[in-house]
Every structure is written in C-alpha cells, then in structure tokens.
Design a protein around this motif. Structure first.
Motif, PDB file in Angstrom:
ATOM      1  N   LEU A 142       0.815  -1.214   0.000  1.00 22.03           N
ATOM      2  CA  LEU A 142       0.000   0.000   0.000  1.00 22.03           C
ATOM      3  C   LEU A 142       0.852   1.269   0.000  1.00 22.03           C
ATOM      4  O   LEU A 142       0.374   2.336  -0.388  1.00 22.03           O
ATOM      5  CB  LEU A 142      -0.935   0.003   1.216  1.00 22.03           C
ATOM      6  CG  LEU A 142      -1.997  -1.121   1.223  1.00 22.03           C
ATOM      7  CD1 LEU A 142      -2.817  -1.051   2.505  1.00 22.03           C
ATOM      8  CD2 LEU A 142      -2.884  -1.028  -0.004  1.00 22.03           C
ATOM      9  N   ARG A 145       0.859   3.434  -3.183  1.00 23.37           N
ATOM     10  CA  ARG A 145      -0.287   4.233  -3.629  1.00 23.37           C
ATOM     11  C   ARG A 145       0.084   5.691  -3.869  1.00 23.37           C
ATOM     12  O   ARG A 145      -0.597   6.397  -4.615  1.00 23.37           O
ATOM     13  CB  ARG A 145      -1.422   4.152  -2.598  1.00 23.37           C
ATOM     14  CG  ARG A 145      -2.217   2.861  -2.672  1.00 23.37           C
ATOM     15  CD  ARG A 145      -3.232   2.766  -1.560  1.00 23.37           C
ATOM     16  NE  ARG A 145      -4.241   3.804  -1.603  1.00 23.37           N
ATOM     17  CZ  ARG A 145      -5.331   3.792  -2.360  1.00 23.37           C
ATOM     18  NH1 ARG A 145      -5.542   2.771  -3.180  1.00 23.37           N
ATOM     19  NH2 ARG A 145      -6.201   4.774  -2.310  1.00 23.37           N
ATOM     20  N   LYS A 146       1.162   6.157  -3.248  1.00 24.41           N
ATOM     21  CA  LYS A 146       1.561   7.568  -3.388  1.00 24.41           C
ATOM     22  C   LYS A 146       2.207   7.867  -4.741  1.00 24.41           C
ATOM     23  O   LYS A 146       2.374   9.028  -5.105  1.00 24.41           O
ATOM     24  CB  LYS A 146       2.514   7.957  -2.268  1.00 24.41           C
ATOM     25  CG  LYS A 146       3.843   7.236  -2.270  1.00 24.41           C
ATOM     26  CD  LYS A 146       4.691   7.640  -1.068  1.00 24.41           C
ATOM     27  CE  LYS A 146       4.066   7.212   0.228  1.00 24.41           C
ATOM     28  NZ  LYS A 146       4.851   7.595   1.408  1.00 24.41           N
ATOM     29  N   LYS A 148       1.815   8.264  -8.269  1.00 26.12           N
ATOM     30  CA  LYS A 148       0.715   8.456  -9.207  1.00 26.12           C
ATOM     31  C   LYS A 148       1.073   8.069 -10.639  1.00 26.12           C
ATOM     32  O   LYS A 148       0.185   7.905 -11.472  1.00 26.12           O
ATOM     33  CB  LYS A 148       0.246   9.917  -9.161  1.00 26.12           C
ATOM     34  CG  LYS A 148      -0.131  10.419  -7.776  1.00 26.12           C
ATOM     35  CD  LYS A 148      -1.183   9.535  -7.131  1.00 26.12           C
ATOM     36  CE  LYS A 148      -1.565  10.041  -5.744  1.00 26.12           C
ATOM     37  NZ  LYS A 148      -2.517   9.139  -5.062  1.00 26.12           N
ATOM     38  N   TYR A 173      -6.119  -1.661  -5.301  1.00 26.25           N
ATOM     39  CA  TYR A 173      -5.461  -0.633  -4.481  1.00 26.25           C
ATOM     40  C   TYR A 173      -4.405   0.168  -5.242  1.00 26.25           C
ATOM     41  O   TYR A 173      -3.997   1.238  -4.788  1.00 26.25           O
ATOM     42  CB  TYR A 173      -4.845  -1.279  -3.247  1.00 26.25           C
ATOM     43  CG  TYR A 173      -5.861  -1.641  -2.203  1.00 26.25           C
ATOM     44  CD1 TYR A 173      -6.338  -0.690  -1.305  1.00 26.25           C
ATOM     45  CD2 TYR A 173      -6.385  -2.928  -2.121  1.00 26.25           C
ATOM     46  CE1 TYR A 173      -7.293  -1.008  -0.362  1.00 26.25           C
ATOM     47  CE2 TYR A 173      -7.344  -3.268  -1.182  1.00 26.25           C
ATOM     48  CZ  TYR A 173      -7.791  -2.298  -0.298  1.00 26.25           C
ATOM     49  OH  TYR A 173      -8.747  -2.613   0.637  1.00 26.25           O
ATOM     50  N   LEU A 174      -3.957  -0.334  -6.374  1.00 29.54           N
ATOM     51  CA  LEU A 174      -3.021   0.416  -7.223  1.00 29.54           C
ATOM     52  C   LEU A 174      -3.639   0.541  -8.612  1.00 29.54           C
ATOM     53  O   LEU A 174      -3.171  -0.056  -9.588  1.00 29.54           O
ATOM     54  CB  LEU A 174      -1.664  -0.294  -7.294  1.00 29.54           C
ATOM     55  CG  LEU A 174      -0.937  -0.522  -5.968  1.00 29.54           C
ATOM     56  CD1 LEU A 174       0.350  -1.301  -6.187  1.00 29.54           C
ATOM     57  CD2 LEU A 174      -0.639   0.797  -5.269  1.00 29.54           C
ATOM     58  N   GLU A 208      -7.184   8.892   3.197  1.00 29.57           N
ATOM     59  CA  GLU A 208      -6.018   9.478   2.529  1.00 29.57           C
ATOM     60  C   GLU A 208      -6.281  10.924   2.147  1.00 29.57           C
ATOM     61  O   GLU A 208      -5.387  11.779   2.231  1.00 29.57           O
ATOM     62  CB  GLU A 208      -5.676   8.662   1.276  1.00 29.57           C
ATOM     63  CG  GLU A 208      -5.077   7.303   1.585  1.00 29.57           C
ATOM     64  CD  GLU A 208      -4.844   6.483   0.332  1.00 29.57           C
ATOM     65  OE1 GLU A 208      -4.078   5.497   0.406  1.00 29.57           O
ATOM     66  OE2 GLU A 208      -5.418   6.814  -0.714  1.00 29.57           O
TER      67      GLU A 208
END
Length: 551
Positions: A142, A145-146, A148, A173-174, A208
């Motif tokens: 996870l 996820r940052k 982009k 999640y991605l 988030e």
C-alpha cells in the motif's frame, strides 16, 4: 571478495560500452570525461560498495546488477538519473535514494528487502521491480499508492504474491498499475477488483484525502510564512548593515586609526552608522509584524471561504443523490431501506454523505421490472447531467471571490512595500550624508597631520611615517575609502529594495499559482465524479436483478 569502485574500473567500463573503434580512439586521445557520460554499466564486477560516482553529473542510466552490494549509498550526486538497476545483490533495506528525484525506473529484484520504504522523493517513478525479495504481506504494498505515475510493478517471487487475492488486491489498491509481473491487467480484472474492494477502497480514499488535506494545509501555512519570513529584514541585514564592515576594507585603515584625531572621527562615524542601521532593523522588524498580520488575515479569510465552498458542494452532491434516491424509492415504497454509507471519490467532500451512490445502485438492482429500471436509470442520468453545470457555477463564484481577496492582499502589500521603500531610502540618504561628513573631517585631520610630519623629524612608527610623507598616498587612501563606502551603501540599498519588491511579487504569484492549480483540480474532480456516477449507472444496469448479482 568484494571490490570497490575506482577510476580504473570506471574507465574500463566506459571503454567497454563505447560503440565503436572511432569512439574508443577519441576517448583515448582526449581522455574520458566522467561528467559527460550518460550511461554506465557495472554488472558482474563483484562490487561491494558504490563509490567514486560523484563526477557523473550527467548520468541518466546506471546498471549495478549482479554484484555484492549490501547497502544503497553513494548515489547522492546523480541528480539526473532516470534508470537504476540494483537487482541481484544483497540489499536488505531501501535507502539512499532521496536525491534521485528524476528516477523513473527502479529495479531491486532478487535482493533481501522486506519493507518498501524511503522512496517518498521518487515522484516520477513509473516502473518498479522488486520481485524475489521478502515482502511478506499484501498490505506492505500500500506504500506504493503515493506514486501516481506507477504503471508497471513486479512483485513475483515474494511471499505476498502467493496470497489468494494477490492480483485483485493490486488491481484494486493500485489502480494506475497497468502491468503486474510483466502481464497486462485487463479491464475485466480491474472491474472485479473494484467490486470486491469497493467499500474498503472508498474508506481508504477518504482517509487518505483527509491526511492529504491536513498535510497541504500545514505546507501552505509554512510556505506562506516562509515567504513572509523572506522579507524579515532583521535576518536579511544581520551581518550586512553594521558599520564596522564599512571600514574594514579601507586602504591603510589601521595606519590611519593610529592617528588619535582620526581614530576619534572613525569611532564617531561607526557610532552614527550603527545608529542608522539600527533604525533600519527596528523599522524592518515592525513592518515584518504588520505584513505577517496582513497575511494571517488573508489566510483566515481564504480558509473560511474554502470551508464554506466545500460545505456547499457537499450539500449540493447530497441533494443530487437524495433526489435520485427519491426517484428510485417511488418505484416501490415498500423496498427495505439499506444503510450503506460510502464516500464518493471526490476531493471536494469533507464529510460522509448520508445517501451514497452505492446505496442508489443497490436500489437499482432491487428493481426487477426491466422497463421500470430503464426509466429510473434515465431519470437518474438526467439528475446527473444537471449536476455538473451547478458545480461549475459554484466553482466560478468561489474562484471569483478568491481572486478578489488576492487583489486586495496585493493592494495592501504594495502600499506597505511602497512605504517601507520610501522610509528606508530616507535612512540611506542619511548614511550618505554621514559618510560625506566623515570624509571631510578625515581630510582636514590628514592635512594637519601631513604638515606636522613635514616639520618634525621622527624615526618611530615606520608605516605611519611612510604614509604621511606621501601626500598623494594619504589623500588617495581617503578618497578610495570614501568611494568604497558610497558603493557599499548603494549596493545595500539596492539589494534591500529589490529584496522587498521581489518578495511581494513572489508571494502573490505563489498564491495565484496555488489557486490556479486548486481550481483545475476541483474542476477535474467535478468532471471525474460525474463520469464516475454515469459509469456506475452503466455498469450496474448490466445486472438485471439484485439476487443474480449477489449469487
């Protein structure tokens, strides 16, 4: 036995990758310039530690696979690196990558890494290979996820890749990842993944979003106060304005100070200049607090406007969903009411809404009559179509209000900067007058001293006698000192006034740029949310009945 990188190894590697005999001949004749190398391959060299790469300032691609490296280090100066391969080594921790902000591809496959971490600055990363390591749980992924721009990910061979829903988890999640373990994630897989993890995704997205907003608020405050502090002239003048620096570079300063009358004039000059500099610093400090109060007031107004705007947007979205809910409820008043609460994927909403698109879709699935269902979907589509213009109108009103507030801030700051510049210029005029007076007094004392030396025979203070036996040398020293003083005063005045004007321009531009980005982001969010609702309707109308979907 592990080896270390040295110049011989580097030169040999560069010659090995030379494309032809002519290039090798040129390199031999002209020498190898490390700062011109853009690609470097050091594979199978038994390297134990990365070193001696600080000269490769233009390097874009670095191959260090199949070595004995245990720690990522020595890469700080490779600011242009976009491609880095550290696979097949003995690395246990991700670290030492902070400076590689341009990195797009990172391969750490076949190492001993158990945690994905310390990659926050790699904002351009789009390909990440970390297969055959020790990543134990799917939740460990996870962290990614940052990123982009990440579209390709390789996790094969890790314990996490053996979990039951590994592929669906990554797809959910991605969502930007298109290739997992070198295989395309098709649309059908992504749809299944979203359906499986929808509620958890919406909850995580909301959390988030809140964290991002809190972080952004802190950063905005810090940025504005940093810009404001940029014009805190106490700090700007510290070490620059004190009068001692006016005399330290004067020709023959020590010799001239040995004359008691001149020493007295010099001390008075230093005292007067110190007083004037103190005036500038004191005034600057007071103005700094005034500017700070004005900017804090602006921040407060801006925050209140944004809070009110988000509240209105939330209310508008809630009303839109509520109207759709009423339309669906009219189809069968006896349908059970399900309390399904979720968060739409929209960054404009700060709180949970009481009717969600998920609940609306469930209502649609409960309608068994195909014609009635088609009619209700059409009505919901009409409601969605009316939503976007309303959101755009609200955004226009909000940005107009913000622009007016920024113009008002710019007007107030321009007045402050103008008054500051006028006052400071007046003090610098006094500095020039003090220096002119100092120069006149020093000339008079010098003339008297020259006459005394000319009539007296003395063999003491050799430097003093040598200087004052030469009238031209004395007068030239005083003239040079006077000109240097005026140049320093002019320079400090120019820097100070340029500084304050540049600060104002940079501050206003920074605020305007931030608001422009915010405006574009909000418009994109509005379009994305409306598209999201339409896609939901299109997707869910494929399922003719609630029971069939869940069975």
């Amino acid at each position: 036995m592990p080896l270390f990188i040295d110049e011989n190894m580097l030169e040999e590697a560069i010659m090995e990758q030379a494309s032809g005999d002519e290039e090798k001949r040129i390199r031999n004749q002209e020498g190898i310039q490390f700062n011109e190398v853009v690609q470097l391959s050091l594979i199978f060299k038994a390297i134990g530690r990365v070193d001696h790469l600080w000269g490769f300032t233009s390097l874009e691609k670095l191959e260090l696979s199949n070595n004995l490296i245990k720690k990522i280090a020595g890469l700080d100066h490779l600011l242009n690196l976009t491609w880095l391969n550290l696979s097949f080594n003995s690395i246990e921790k991700i670290e030492g990558l902070e400076s590689l902000r341009k990195l797009e591809l990172l391969s750490l496959s076949n190492n001993r890494i158990s945690v994905i971490e310390n990659m926050d600055t790699l904002e351009k990363l789009d390909q990440f290979c970390i297969g055959n390591n020790a990543i134990g749980q799917l939740d460990d992924v996870l962290y990614l996820r940052k990123f982009k721009n990440l579209f390709s990910l390789n996790l094969s061979g890790n314990p996490a890749s053996k979990e039951e829903h590994y592929k669906l988890f990554i797809a959910a999640y991605l969502p930007k990842v298109m290739y997992l373990d070198s295989k395309l994630l098709d649309k059908e897989t992504k749809k299944k993944a979203y359906m499986k993890y929808q509620i958890a995704l919406e909850k995580m997205g909301f959390e988030e979003l809140q964290k991002a907003k809190s972080k952004e608020a802190v950063q905005n405050q810090e940025a504005i106060h940093t810009q404001n502090d940029f014009v805190n002239f106490e700090k700007f003048l510290n070490g620059c304005c004190p009068s001692e620096s006016m005399l330290k570079d004067d020709p023959e300063e020590e010799t001239l100070r040995s004359v008691p009358e001149m020493a007295e004039v010099m001390e008075k000059f230093e005292s007067q200049m110190q007083e004037l500099c103190t005036q500038i610093i004191t005034y600057s400090s007071a103005e700094h607090h005034r500017r700070e109060a004005e900017i804090n007031s602006f921040i407060s107004v801006q925050s209140a406007a944004m809070k009110d705007y988000k509240k209105k947007v939330s209310e508008m979205l809630q009303q839109n969903l509520q109207r759709m809910m009423v339309l669906l409820q009219e189809s069968d008043p006896d349908l059970p009411k399900k309390e399904i609460i979720s968060q739409p994927c929209n960054s404009l909403i700060e709180k949970e809404i009481h009717v969600s698109e998920t609940e609306i879709m469930v209502k649609l699935l409960q309608i068994s009559d195909p014609d009635l269902k088609k009619e209700k979907i059409s009505l919901c589509t009409d409601e969605i179509s009316q939503l976007l213009p309303s959101l755009m109108k609200m955004e226009c009103l909000h940005i107009s209000q913000i622009e007016s507030t920024i113009k008002l801030l710019e007007h107030y700051l321009s007045d402050m900067v103008g008054n500051f510049s006028e006052t400071v210029q007046g003090i610098f005029i006094q500095c020039r007058d003090v220096d002119d007076e100092y120069y006149d007094k020093m000339r008079k004392v010098a003339v008297a001293t020259l006459e005394t030396v000319a009539h007296e025979e003395t063999h003491t203070q050799d430097d003093f006698i040598m200087l004052f036996k030469d009238r031209y040398a004395v007068m030239d020293a005083l003239e040079t000192g006077h000109m240097n003083h005026l140049l320093k005063i002019d320079d400090r005045e120019t820097k100070l006034l340029t500084h304050v004007n540049a600060w104002k321009v940079a501050l206003i531009k920074g605020i305007q740029d931030k608001e422009l980005i915010g405006n574009r982001t909000r418009i994109t969010d509005c379009h994305r949310y409306v598209v999201h609702l339409r896609e939901q309707l299109e997707e869910w109308q494929k399922y003719p009945h609630f029971d069939r979907y869940y069975l």
